[in-house]
Write a protein that holds these residues in place. Structure first.
Motif, PDB file in Angstrom:
ATOM      1  N   SER A   1       0.828  -1.212   0.000  1.00 27.90           N
ATOM      2  CA  SER A   1       0.000   0.000   0.000  1.00 27.90           C
ATOM      3  C   SER A   1       0.860   1.259   0.000  1.00 27.90           C
ATOM      4  O   SER A   1       0.526   2.249  -0.668  1.00 27.90           O
ATOM      5  CB  SER A   1      -0.948   0.000   1.206  1.00 27.90           C
ATOM      6  OG  SER A   1      -0.225  -0.008   2.424  1.00 27.90           O
ATOM      7  N   ALA A   2       1.984   1.225   0.735  1.00 32.72           N
ATOM      8  CA  ALA A   2       2.893   2.378   0.749  1.00 32.72           C
ATOM      9  C   ALA A   2       3.547   2.561  -0.617  1.00 32.72           C
ATOM     10  O   ALA A   2       3.706   3.691  -1.104  1.00 32.72           O
ATOM     11  CB  ALA A   2       3.963   2.189   1.824  1.00 32.72           C
ATOM     12  N   GLN A   3       3.920   1.454  -1.254  1.00 32.51           N
ATOM     13  CA  GLN A   3       4.485   1.524  -2.601  1.00 32.51           C
ATOM     14  C   GLN A   3       3.483   2.114  -3.584  1.00 32.51           C
ATOM     15  O   GLN A   3       3.799   3.015  -4.368  1.00 32.51           O
ATOM     16  CB  GLN A   3       4.904   0.130  -3.060  1.00 32.51           C
ATOM     17  CG  GLN A   3       5.988  -0.525  -2.230  1.00 32.51           C
ATOM     18  CD  GLN A   3       6.223  -1.974  -2.628  1.00 32.51           C
ATOM     19  OE1 GLN A   3       5.989  -2.361  -3.754  1.00 32.51           O
ATOM     20  NE2 GLN A   3       6.680  -2.776  -1.677  1.00 32.51           N
ATOM     21  N   ASP A   4       2.253   1.590  -3.523  1.00 30.84           N
ATOM     22  CA  ASP A   4       1.223   2.047  -4.452  1.00 30.84           C
ATOM     23  C   ASP A   4       0.910   3.528  -4.260  1.00 30.84           C
ATOM     24  O   ASP A   4       0.635   4.245  -5.235  1.00 30.84           O
ATOM     25  CB  ASP A   4      -0.063   1.224  -4.259  1.00 30.84           C
ATOM     26  CG  ASP A   4       0.071  -0.201  -4.783  1.00 30.84           C
ATOM     27  OD1 ASP A   4       1.015  -0.463  -5.557  1.00 30.84           O
ATOM     28  OD2 ASP A   4      -0.767  -1.052  -4.422  1.00 30.84           O
ATOM     29  N   GLU A   5       0.970   3.987  -3.023  1.00 29.95           N
ATOM     30  CA  GLU A   5       0.704   5.408  -2.765  1.00 29.95           C
ATOM     31  C   GLU A   5       1.745   6.287  -3.447  1.00 29.95           C
ATOM     32  O   GLU A   5       1.413   7.335  -4.028  1.00 29.95           O
ATOM     33  CB  GLU A   5       0.694   5.673  -1.262  1.00 29.95           C
ATOM     34  CG  GLU A   5       0.371   7.117  -0.906  1.00 29.95           C
ATOM     35  CD  GLU A   5       0.309   7.366   0.587  1.00 29.95           C
ATOM     36  OE1 GLU A   5       0.085   8.523   0.985  1.00 29.95           O
ATOM     37  OE2 GLU A   5       0.486   6.399   1.362  1.00 29.95           O
ATOM     38  N   ILE A   6       3.017   5.872  -3.386  1.00 30.64           N
ATOM     39  CA  ILE A   6       4.090   6.641  -4.028  1.00 30.64           C
ATOM     40  C   ILE A   6       3.901   6.668  -5.540  1.00 30.64           C
ATOM     41  O   ILE A   6       3.981   7.731  -6.173  1.00 30.64           O
ATOM     42  CB  ILE A   6       5.463   6.052  -3.667  1.00 30.64           C
ATOM     43  CG1 ILE A   6       5.771   6.303  -2.189  1.00 30.64           C
ATOM     44  CG2 ILE A   6       6.571   6.654  -4.543  1.00 30.64           C
ATOM     45  CD1 ILE A   6       7.014   5.608  -1.678  1.00 30.64           C
ATOM     46  N   TYR A   7       3.618   5.510  -6.139  1.00 31.86           N
ATOM     47  CA  TYR A   7       3.457   5.463  -7.589  1.00 31.86           C
ATOM     48  C   TYR A   7       2.199   6.196  -8.044  1.00 31.86           C
ATOM     49  O   TYR A   7       2.193   6.854  -9.092  1.00 31.86           O
ATOM     50  CB  TYR A   7       3.434   4.007  -8.067  1.00 31.86           C
ATOM     51  CG  TYR A   7       4.725   3.266  -7.813  1.00 31.86           C
ATOM     52  CD1 TYR A   7       5.960   3.867  -8.068  1.00 31.86           C
ATOM     53  CD2 TYR A   7       4.718   1.967  -7.300  1.00 31.86           C
ATOM     54  CE1 TYR A   7       7.152   3.192  -7.816  1.00 31.86           C
ATOM     55  CE2 TYR A   7       5.905   1.286  -7.063  1.00 31.86           C
ATOM     56  CZ  TYR A   7       7.113   1.903  -7.314  1.00 31.86           C
ATOM     57  OH  TYR A   7       8.288   1.228  -7.080  1.00 31.86           O
ATOM     58  N   SER A   8       1.146   6.117  -7.258  1.00 36.28           N
ATOM     59  CA  SER A   8      -0.071   6.844  -7.593  1.00 36.28           C
ATOM     60  C   SER A   8       0.167   8.350  -7.527  1.00 36.28           C
ATOM     61  O   SER A   8      -0.291   9.106  -8.408  1.00 36.28           O
ATOM     62  CB  SER A   8      -1.203   6.444  -6.635  1.00 36.28           C
ATOM     63  OG  SER A   8      -2.388   7.141  -6.927  1.00 36.28           O
ATOM     64  N   ASP A   9       0.895   8.801  -6.505  1.00 41.17           N
ATOM     65  CA  ASP A   9       1.240  10.221  -6.391  1.00 41.17           C
ATOM     66  C   ASP A   9       2.083  10.670  -7.581  1.00 41.17           C
ATOM     67  O   ASP A   9       1.944  11.805  -8.060  1.00 41.17           O
ATOM     68  CB  ASP A   9       2.010  10.475  -5.093  1.00 41.17           C
ATOM     69  CG  ASP A   9       1.133  10.413  -3.860  1.00 41.17           C
ATOM     70  OD1 ASP A   9      -0.108  10.411  -4.004  1.00 41.17           O
ATOM     71  OD2 ASP A   9       1.693  10.349  -2.733  1.00 41.17           O
ATOM     72  N   MET A  10       2.958   9.803  -8.038  1.00 44.20           N
ATOM     73  CA  MET A  10       3.810  10.110  -9.185  1.00 44.20           C
ATOM     74  C   MET A  10       2.970  10.374 -10.434  1.00 44.20           C
ATOM     75  O   MET A  10       3.172  11.363 -11.152  1.00 44.20           O
ATOM     76  CB  MET A  10       4.771   8.940  -9.420  1.00 44.20           C
ATOM     77  CG  MET A  10       5.682   9.098 -10.619  1.00 44.20           C
ATOM     78  SD  MET A  10       6.594   7.564 -10.938  1.00 44.20           S
ATOM     79  CE  MET A  10       5.360   6.615 -11.840  1.00 44.20           C
ATOM     80  N   PHE A  11       2.008   9.493 -10.701  1.00 43.20           N
ATOM     81  CA  PHE A  11       1.159   9.681 -11.870  1.00 43.20           C
ATOM     82  C   PHE A  11       0.204  10.864 -11.686  1.00 43.20           C
ATOM     83  O   PHE A  11      -0.128  11.557 -12.655  1.00 43.20           O
ATOM     84  CB  PHE A  11       0.378   8.404 -12.175  1.00 43.20           C
ATOM     85  CG  PHE A  11       1.203   7.340 -12.833  1.00 43.20           C
ATOM     86  CD1 PHE A  11       1.624   7.490 -14.146  1.00 43.20           C
ATOM     87  CD2 PHE A  11       1.576   6.191 -12.145  1.00 43.20           C
ATOM     88  CE1 PHE A  11       2.400   6.515 -14.772  1.00 43.20           C
ATOM     89  CE2 PHE A  11       2.346   5.210 -12.756  1.00 43.20           C
ATOM     90  CZ  PHE A  11       2.759   5.367 -14.079  1.00 43.20           C
ATOM     91  N   SER A  12      -0.224  11.103 -10.446  1.00 46.35           N
ATOM     92  CA  SER A  12      -1.061  12.272 -10.170  1.00 46.35           C
ATOM     93  C   SER A  12      -0.300  13.554 -10.488  1.00 46.35           C
ATOM     94  O   SER A  12      -0.843  14.488 -11.099  1.00 46.35           O
ATOM     95  CB  SER A  12      -1.498  12.271  -8.700  1.00 46.35           C
ATOM     96  OG  SER A  12      -2.182  13.457  -8.372  1.00 46.35           O
ATOM     97  N   LEU A  13       0.975  13.608 -10.082  1.00 42.49           N
ATOM     98  CA  LEU A  13       1.810  14.771 -10.378  1.00 42.49           C
ATOM     99  C   LEU A  13       1.962  14.941 -11.886  1.00 42.49           C
ATOM    100  O   LEU A  13       1.821  16.057 -12.413  1.00 42.49           O
ATOM    101  CB  LEU A  13       3.184  14.614  -9.726  1.00 42.49           C
ATOM    102  CG  LEU A  13       4.201  15.707 -10.071  1.00 42.49           C
ATOM    103  CD1 LEU A  13       3.757  17.051  -9.499  1.00 42.49           C
ATOM    104  CD2 LEU A  13       5.594  15.347  -9.550  1.00 42.49           C
ATOM    105  N   ALA A  14       2.248  13.850 -12.594  1.00 41.15           N
ATOM    106  CA  ALA A  14       2.405  13.928 -14.049  1.00 41.15           C
ATOM    107  C   ALA A  14       1.139  14.474 -14.699  1.00 41.15           C
ATOM    108  O   ALA A  14       1.195  15.304 -15.616  1.00 41.15           O
ATOM    109  CB  ALA A  14       2.736  12.552 -14.610  1.00 41.15           C
TER     110      ALA A  14
END
Length: 377
Positions: A205-218
């Motif tokens: 879940s912590a990993q997914d949060e980081i990757y989701s934030d990354m795509f949100s920023l993009a």
């Protein structure tokens, strides 16, 4: 030089200096045999990190430190056809390094549907070869970089680079104004491997949060009227999670090189078995194309062994002084020596059967998902 000093006298550097001070004091009071405290303290802190998942040393700072060391002990930081990523041979290993690099950039440019006048932002821009290529093609480019020394190199080349961690952009009003809704495309060249700290290796879940934030920023960086609206990613993935398998000689060897990779640059690779990046992009982007470039990744290190692992450099006064400071402020100095003096970087590949390697390298092209318009500036 000044920026390098700021980056090595960081939180991690002062913690290491404090440990040295404790050991030196003990040796002066009780005898030299108390020097054993030094490796003992580091071992305890490492066990707390990897077993107890209690991080004493800041992993984000460790990423910076790895690239500061690399920058100061490398005579060819840019312009030689070799950057911090890997080149595109596409089966033709007679290509020059410059040709293989330009082919890599040309491929990405076509995937993103780029053209003169368009704007690109590169997250984790290294020393700026991709940015420089874009400018040469009549495009505009901005870089984001966590390492101040690399930012200085980029700016010396006339490139626009922001010195920050991408994870902090959302919280910075000035950067939101400067960057949000201004770009046609976003790129991540061989940098995502560092985003998840090793302490979260089992915390999906912590990993997914980081990757989701990354795509949100993009998503927020892309302009509403862009003719591209795409994201390009170059990234190593775990083909299979070795750490979840039964104990064996192979697993012990794998754990050893993963540990050295982590201490050098910090990070944990995305899961390729579950297509973790694609899964976390779905709220913002859809996967348009995937290219397996594992062989290119591997062959770049075979053909150019000094490009990332063992750097070539000549000693000078600055490097001697910095080497001494690194020893005093870098608790991973022994791991770095092992890294530079061995071929551990290549252990993640099965040279007899690349397709059976623990890791796979993909180039992923994403397009903005339907009904997902970028934010207005």
């Amino acid at each position: 030089m000044r920026t390098a000093l700021l980056e090595i006298f960081d939180r991690n550097g002062f913690i290491h200096l404090f440990i040295i001070a404790i050991v030196v004091t003990a040796c002066m009071i009780y005898g030299l045999w108390y020097a054993f405290l030094y490796p003992f303290i580091l071992l305890v802190l490492e066990l707390l990190n990897y077993v107890g998942k209690l991080t004493i040393f800041n992993t984000e700072k460790r990423i910076q430190r790895g690239y500061v060391v690399s920058a100061f002990f490398n005579d060819s930081l840019f312009g030689q056809g070799i950057d911090y990523g890997f080149n595109y041979y596409n089966g033709d290993y007679s290509k020059s390094r410059k040709k293989a690099q330009s082919d890599k950039f040309e491929y990405a440019s076509k995937q993103l549907n780029l053209g003169p006048g368009m704007w690109v932002i590169d997250i984790g821009c290294g020393c700026g070869d991709w940015l420089d290529y874009l400018h040469a093609q009549g495009m505009n480019a901005v870089g984001i970089n966590i390492t101040g020394v690399q930012v200085e190199v980029c700016r010396s080349r006339g490139l626009d680079v922001v010195w920050t961690n991408w994870k902090d952009i959302e919280k910075n009003e000035q950067l939101r104004i400067k960057l949000f809704g201004k770009f046609d495309a976003v790129t991540f060249w061989d940098t995502i491997e560092h985003y998840v700290p090793m302490k979260d290796r089992e915390n999906i879940s912590a990993q997914d949060e980081i990757y989701s934030d990354m795509f949100s920023l993009a998503h927020k960086l892309i302009r509403p009227d862009s003719k591209s609206k795409k994201v390009f990613i170059s990234c190593l993935h775990q083909r299979r999670n070795i750490l979840r398998q039964k104990m064996s000689i192979k697993k012990l060897k794998t754990m050893y090189y993963i540990y050295l990779l982590d201490t050098f640059h910090s990070g944990y690779y995305p899961d390729g078995e579950t297509d973790q990046l694609v899964k976390n992009a779905k709220d913002y982007f859809e996967l348009e194309y995937r290219l397996d470039t594992t062989m290119d990744y591997y062959m770049t290190s075979v053909l150019e062994p000094t490009h990332f692992g063992t750097h070539r450099f000549k000693w000078n006064v600055n490097r001697i002084a910095l080497a001494v400071l690194f020893l005093l402020t870098d608790y991973c100095w022994l791991q770095r020596i092992i890294w530079y003096k061995s071929s551990v970087w290549m252990w993640q590949f099965d040279k007899h059967n690349i397709e059976n390697s623990d890791m796979v390298h993909w180039w992923l092209t994403f397009k903005q998902a339907a009904n997902k318009d970028a934010l207005s500036p």
